[in-house]
Write a protein that holds these residues in place. Structure first.
Motif, PDB file in Angstrom:
ATOM      1  N   ASN A 177       9.789  41.432  -0.605  1.00  0.00           N
ATOM      2  CA  ASN A 177       9.098  42.190  -1.645  1.00  0.00           C
ATOM      3  C   ASN A 177       9.465  41.631  -3.010  1.00  0.00           C
ATOM      4  O   ASN A 177      10.618  41.245  -3.265  1.00  0.00           O
ATOM      5  N   GLY A 178       8.468  41.577  -3.903  1.00  0.00           N
ATOM      6  CA  GLY A 178       8.722  41.078  -5.243  1.00  0.00           C
ATOM      7  C   GLY A 178       9.693  41.971  -6.000  1.00  0.00           C
ATOM      8  O   GLY A 178       9.700  43.194  -5.834  1.00  0.00           O
ATOM      9  N   LEU A 179      10.522  41.356  -6.841  1.00  0.00           N
ATOM     10  CA  LEU A 179      11.512  42.095  -7.629  1.00  0.00           C
ATOM     11  C   LEU A 179      11.042  42.156  -9.080  1.00  0.00           C
ATOM     12  O   LEU A 179      11.078  41.147  -9.796  1.00  0.00           O
ATOM     13  N   PRO A 180      10.569  43.302  -9.534  1.00  0.00           N
ATOM     14  CA  PRO A 180      10.083  43.418 -10.920  1.00  0.00           C
ATOM     15  C   PRO A 180      11.244  43.469 -11.910  1.00  0.00           C
ATOM     16  O   PRO A 180      12.262  44.110 -11.661  1.00  0.00           O
ATOM     17  N   GLY A 181      11.103  42.760 -13.014  1.00  0.00           N
ATOM     18  CA  GLY A 181      12.110  42.806 -14.059  1.00  0.00           C
ATOM     19  C   GLY A 181      13.272  41.865 -13.850  1.00  0.00           C
ATOM     20  O   GLY A 181      14.271  41.959 -14.571  1.00  0.00           O
ATOM     21  N   ALA A 182      13.185  40.948 -12.883  1.00  0.00           N
ATOM     22  CA  ALA A 182      14.257  39.970 -12.688  1.00  0.00           C
ATOM     23  C   ALA A 182      14.267  38.981 -13.853  1.00  0.00           C
ATOM     24  O   ALA A 182      13.224  38.606 -14.387  1.00  0.00           O
ATOM     25  N   HIS A 183      15.458  38.554 -14.261  1.00  0.00           N
ATOM     26  CA  HIS A 183      15.608  37.626 -15.384  1.00  0.00           C
ATOM     27  C   HIS A 183      15.701  36.191 -14.856  1.00  0.00           C
ATOM     28  O   HIS A 183      16.515  35.888 -13.986  1.00  0.00           O
ATOM     29  N   VAL A 184      14.848  35.301 -15.417  1.00  0.00           N
ATOM     30  CA  VAL A 184      14.821  33.891 -15.021  1.00  0.00           C
ATOM     31  C   VAL A 184      15.090  33.053 -16.266  1.00  0.00           C
ATOM     32  O   VAL A 184      14.352  33.147 -17.261  1.00  0.00           O
ATOM     33  N   SER A 185      16.159  32.248 -16.226  1.00  0.00           N
ATOM     34  CA  SER A 185      16.551  31.420 -17.369  1.00  0.00           C
ATOM     35  C   SER A 185      16.462  29.946 -16.985  1.00  0.00           C
ATOM     36  O   SER A 185      16.929  29.550 -15.906  1.00  0.00           O
ATOM     37  N   PHE A 186      15.851  29.120 -17.873  1.00  0.00           N
ATOM     38  CA  PHE A 186      15.740  27.673 -17.678  1.00  0.00           C
ATOM     39  C   PHE A 186      16.645  26.999 -18.712  1.00  0.00           C
ATOM     40  O   PHE A 186      16.402  27.093 -19.920  1.00  0.00           O
ATOM     41  N   ILE A 187      17.705  26.328 -18.220  1.00  0.00           N
ATOM     42  CA  ILE A 187      18.681  25.676 -19.094  1.00  0.00           C
ATOM     43  C   ILE A 187      18.455  24.169 -19.021  1.00  0.00           C
ATOM     44  O   ILE A 187      18.519  23.566 -17.936  1.00  0.00           O
ATOM     45  N   SER A 188      18.183  23.555 -20.184  1.00  0.00           N
ATOM     46  CA  SER A 188      17.905  22.116 -20.227  1.00  0.00           C
ATOM     47  C   SER A 188      19.130  21.330 -19.788  1.00  0.00           C
ATOM     48  O   SER A 188      20.248  21.591 -20.249  1.00  0.00           O
ATOM     49  N   GLN A 189      18.918  20.361 -18.871  1.00  0.00           N
ATOM     50  CA  GLN A 189      20.014  19.526 -18.406  1.00  0.00           C
ATOM     51  C   GLN A 189      20.448  18.531 -19.483  1.00  0.00           C
ATOM     52  O   GLN A 189      21.602  18.110 -19.508  1.00  0.00           O
ATOM     53  N   ARG A 190      19.521  18.147 -20.357  1.00  0.00           N
ATOM     54  CA  ARG A 190      19.844  17.199 -21.421  1.00  0.00           C
ATOM     55  C   ARG A 190      20.651  17.876 -22.514  1.00  0.00           C
ATOM     56  O   ARG A 190      21.607  17.294 -23.037  1.00  0.00           O
ATOM     57  N   ASP A 191      20.259  19.093 -22.897  1.00  0.00           N
ATOM     58  CA  ASP A 191      20.946  19.824 -23.969  1.00  0.00           C
ATOM     59  C   ASP A 191      21.048  21.294 -23.541  1.00  0.00           C
ATOM     60  O   ASP A 191      20.053  22.025 -23.576  1.00  0.00           O
ATOM     61  N   SER A 192      22.241  21.704 -23.095  1.00  0.00           N
ATOM     62  CA  SER A 192      22.406  23.064 -22.548  1.00  0.00           C
ATOM     63  C   SER A 192      22.215  24.156 -23.589  1.00  0.00           C
ATOM     64  O   SER A 192      22.142  25.341 -23.241  1.00  0.00           O
ATOM     65  N   SER A 193      22.139  23.757 -24.878  1.00  0.00           N
ATOM     66  CA  SER A 193      21.894  24.782 -25.899  1.00  0.00           C
ATOM     67  C   SER A 193      20.441  25.227 -25.914  1.00  0.00           C
ATOM     68  O   SER A 193      20.110  26.256 -26.504  1.00  0.00           O
ATOM     69  N   ASN A 194      19.568  24.443 -25.276  1.00  0.00           N
ATOM     70  CA  ASN A 194      18.159  24.819 -25.187  1.00  0.00           C
ATOM     71  C   ASN A 194      17.944  25.643 -23.921  1.00  0.00           C
ATOM     72  O   ASN A 194      17.980  25.112 -22.803  1.00  0.00           O
ATOM     73  N   VAL A 195      17.763  26.949 -24.111  1.00  0.00           N
ATOM     74  CA  VAL A 195      17.587  27.875 -22.995  1.00  0.00           C
ATOM     75  C   VAL A 195      16.270  28.614 -23.185  1.00  0.00           C
ATOM     76  O   VAL A 195      15.998  29.159 -24.263  1.00  0.00           O
ATOM     77  N   TYR A 196      15.451  28.635 -22.136  1.00  0.00           N
ATOM     78  CA  TYR A 196      14.157  29.322 -22.159  1.00  0.00           C
ATOM     79  C   TYR A 196      14.213  30.456 -21.135  1.00  0.00           C
ATOM     80  O   TYR A 196      14.563  30.244 -19.983  1.00  0.00           O
ATOM     81  N   ARG A 197      13.841  31.673 -21.575  1.00  0.00           N
ATOM     82  CA  ARG A 197      13.998  32.850 -20.717  1.00  0.00           C
ATOM     83  C   ARG A 197      12.676  33.568 -20.523  1.00  0.00           C
ATOM     84  O   ARG A 197      11.811  33.567 -21.401  1.00  0.00           O
ATOM     85  N   THR A 198      12.554  34.215 -19.359  1.00  0.00           N
ATOM     86  CA  THR A 198      11.396  35.049 -19.060  1.00  0.00           C
ATOM     87  C   THR A 198      11.814  36.100 -18.037  1.00  0.00           C
ATOM     88  O   THR A 198      12.950  36.086 -17.539  1.00  0.00           O
TER      89      THR A 198
END
Length: 723
Positions: free
Chosen positions: A45-66
């Protein structure tokens, strides 16, 4: 020339910048649409409201969240590159993976999270709690703002709160006697205000609330009928409302002193059972006014007579002879109590308690008193006495509230108490003139026995006709008490008569029987008036019947029994007090103020019939206007003003009307007054409250005044010669 070159360079620079803004970007800078799904590993079953973060391997300071939507899906635009995906959801183990984003659109493989049984670590957000808060008519103290020892009781806690005091005379809040202590809004051992504070641990308390509790009928109608009770409500911490807690303590010291006790509480949500026990001889006491079994009357010791032996007779008894709160002397106390609170079938709220108390008291007292008879003459009175007493009492209280449905509510409150007391006292009293010239002396030995019960019941019914405030309510109250008082007096009196010292012996027995009953009924109707107003019409009928029969006999040496009748010291009297009262009231309230006023007309009749020692009949009627006003104004959430004005009447009791001499102390004779009228009293109270949560300070100002017409009190008369 130089300025022109600078302007030209600036113009070229601006043009280049503008051109670069509009120039086409390389393909690797274009965002790529990324989508995916987060599901439960076991159920898919799908989990509503789960946090997904994408952390750049080149520069870990660049983080994209949804975050995922209601079906567990997510979408996000990312630059090309390699990313570490971190997925979290409350109650599930986090998951990490690596993904490359290098196409126009990328579908991330489904992320499956595993449910975990592990609990999150506790975290605390700390903030300094305000000391005092004013919420409408309730003054609320936050327990966390007051420091106490780890083993402190609720009594130790409230002693630190401004406006509340606890001493040997009882508990006072806002200048008034506290008559009831509740625990989470429920009664705890009936009307015993001290037992909850002495036995509940301070660590389980979250808040302490002080307010004027309305009568059961007034709470249902919303109208203040003037029958308020100063009340403390202890709000327990939510984490202490289920479970078992308590303490067992004991100790033994020199001089054979000991102290032991048990305090056990079994709380399971709304069901609560408390068991209390205590045994000691170090003056820790558990007494309340309910332990008096309804004994009435008045008796005092001390004073003096100018001369002469005076009439002889039995004695009377009063509330001062009983143990209320802290009693002087050395006390040995054994007590046990049980309190039960529960909610049955989500409709019946039950609260009941039983309390047994056994006590012994030994005391010594010395009195030194001076009377100013005139500008030149004074008289001294000295009294040295010792006494011991034993007291046993049982007390049962209950309150049952049955909410039949949303429109019908019934409340029944029965009470029953029984007391038996046996006491002895020895007194040596003397009266002197200012030059230490002996006037008289009395050595008296008393033996007193009390036995009596008090039972009462109150039944309230309310019919809610509509949601706008229209209602019909009624209440019926019945109270009855029966007391027997047996008194033995053995006295040796010395006094001067015609400059000759006279000695006199008194050996008497006095038996007093008293029966008291009262009945009261009330009917009220409320009708909404306007948007925020409410009108009330009510009628009250009250009747009290009291009888006192005292028989006094002196000891006969020949028959060795008490057979010599003392008619002047015996008396039989009965009295009744009937009131009819009609009231019209109006209530208006909103967020800023609460206005409650009513006007009553009362027609009362007082009757008394005395057959001995002489025939006397009293018939009086009283017509009274009784206004009442309650007004509260909230200037803000932290500033509040309250005004209370009420009037009430009080009728004299049978013992106060009974014209029979009491020689409890042969040097101070007393009697009732058959000419007493009812007392009409005015009470005015003003309270201003100001709090500053930012500075954790509070300011409380109380003003109270009472004025009584035909006040029933005591008058001292020193006879200039034999009477």
């Amino acid at each position: 020339m130089i300025k022109k070159i600078l302007y030209l360079l600036l113009f070229v620079n601006i043009q280049i910048s503008l051109f670069s803004q509009n120039a086409p970007q390389p393909s690797h800078y274009k965002p790529i649409n990324v989508s995916g799904l987060v599901v439960d590993q076991n159920t898919n079953n799908g989990l509503p409201g789960a946090h997904v973060s994408f952390i750049s391997q080149r520069d870990s300071s660049n983080v994209y969240r949804t975050a995922t939507d209601t079906q567990g899906h997510y979408k996000i635009d990312l630059p090309r590159g390699s990313y570490k995906i971190v997925t979290t959801f409350l109650g599930y183990n986090p998951q990490e993976s690596i993904v490359k984003v290098n196409q126009q659109s990328t579908d991330i493989p489904t992320i499956k999270l595993q449910f975990t049984d592990a609990m999150l670590d506790e975290f605390v957000v700390a903030e300094k709690a305000p000391t005092v808060q004013q919420k409408n008519d309730t003054l609320q103290y936050n327990a966390i703002a007051f420091k106490t020892n780890p083993d402190a009781s609720a009594e130790d806690l409230v002693k630190k709160m401004p406006g509340i005091s606890v001493d040997g005379s009882g508990i006072k809040a806002q200048g008034e006697d506290v008559q009831k202590v509740l625990v989470d809004g429920q009664e705890f051992f009936g009307d015993d205000a001290s037992i909850a504070l002495k036995n509940l641990p301070a660590e389980m308390i979250e808040q302490v609330q002080v307010f004027d509790k309305l009568s059961d009928q007034a709470q249902l109608t919303g109208f203040n009928d003037g029958q308020t009770t100063k009340t403390i409500n202890i709000v327990t911490r939510s984490d202490k409302r289920s479970g078992q807690f308590g303490k067992i303590y004991g100790g033994y010291g020199d001089k054979q002193q000991y102290q032991a006790g048990i305090n056990t509480n079994i709380f399971h949500n709304k069901q609560r059972i408390s068991i209390l026990g205590m045994a000691n001889n170090v003056n820790q006491q558990n007494f309340s006014s309910e332990d008096l079994s309804g004994f009435m009357g008045g008796s005092s010791r001390g004073g003096g007579m100018r001369g002469g032996s005076g009439p002889r007779g039995g004695g009377s008894f009063g509330r001062n002879d009983f143990m209320i709160n802290q009693q002087n002397g050395i006390n040995t106390t054994h007590s046990i109590g049980l309190n039960y609170t529960d909610v049955w079938y989500n409709k019946v709220n039950v609260n009941s308690s039983y309390f047994f108390n056994s006590s012994k008291n030994v005391s010594e007292q010395f009195t030194d008193r001076q009377y100013f008879i005139s500008n030149e003459a004074t008289q001294m009175y000295l009294d040295s006495s010792s006494s011991n007493s034993k007291n046993f009492n049982h007390r049962f209280n209950a309150r049952i509230e049955y909410k039949i449905n949303d429109n019908n509510t019934v409340i029944f409150s029965p009470r029953l108490s029984y007391q038996n007391t046996h006491s002895n006292s020895l007194s040596n009293a003397s009266s002197f003139l200012a030059e230490e010239v002996l006037l008289n002396q009395s050595i008296t030995d008393y033996e007193r026995l009390w036995d009596g019960y008090n039972m009462s019941g109150n039944l309230v019914y309310r019919l809610k006709i509509n949601d706008k405030g229209r209602s019909l309510s009624s209440s019926i109250s019945v109270n009855a008490n029966n007391n027997e008082y047996l008194y033995f007096l053995d006295a040796s009196n010395s006094y001067f008569q015609d400059n000759t010292l006279v000695n006199e012996l008194i050996d008497q027995k006095s038996n007093t029987l008293s029966d008291n009953a009262s009945y009261q009924g009330n009917l009220s109707y409320t009708e909404p008036l306007g948007k925020n107003g409410l009108l009330q019409l009510s009628y009250n009928l009250s009747l009290s019947d009291n009888a006192s029969d005292r028989m006094t006999n002196s000891f006969d040496i020949i028959s060795q029994s008490y057979i010599i009748a003392e008619d002047d010291l015996s008396g039989l009297i009965s009295n009744g007090y009937l009131t009819n009262r009609g009231s019209l009231g109006y209530r208006l309230r909103n967020e800023k103020y609460n206005f409650n006023a009513d006007l009553s007309y009362q027609d009362a009749s007082l009757t008394a019939n005395q057959s001995t020692p002489y025939v006397y009949k009293v018939e009086r009627s009283f017509k009274s206007i009784l206004p009442r006003l309650h007004f509260t104004y909230n200037f803000s959430k932290t500033k509040n003003l309250r005004l209370v004005y009420r009037t009430y009447t009080n009728a004299p009791s049978a013992s106060q009307l009974q014209d029979v001499v009491d020689n409890t102390n042969p040097l101070l004779l007393s009697s009732g007054n058959p000419d007493l009228n009812q007392t009409y009293s005015h009470f005015l109270m003003s309270r201003f409250s100001l709090g500053n949560p930012a500075n954790n300070t509070s300011f409380l100002l109380f003003l109270m005044a009472t004025l009584s017409d035909d006040y029933i009190g005591s008058s001292v008369f020193i006879a200039p010669k034999d009477t």
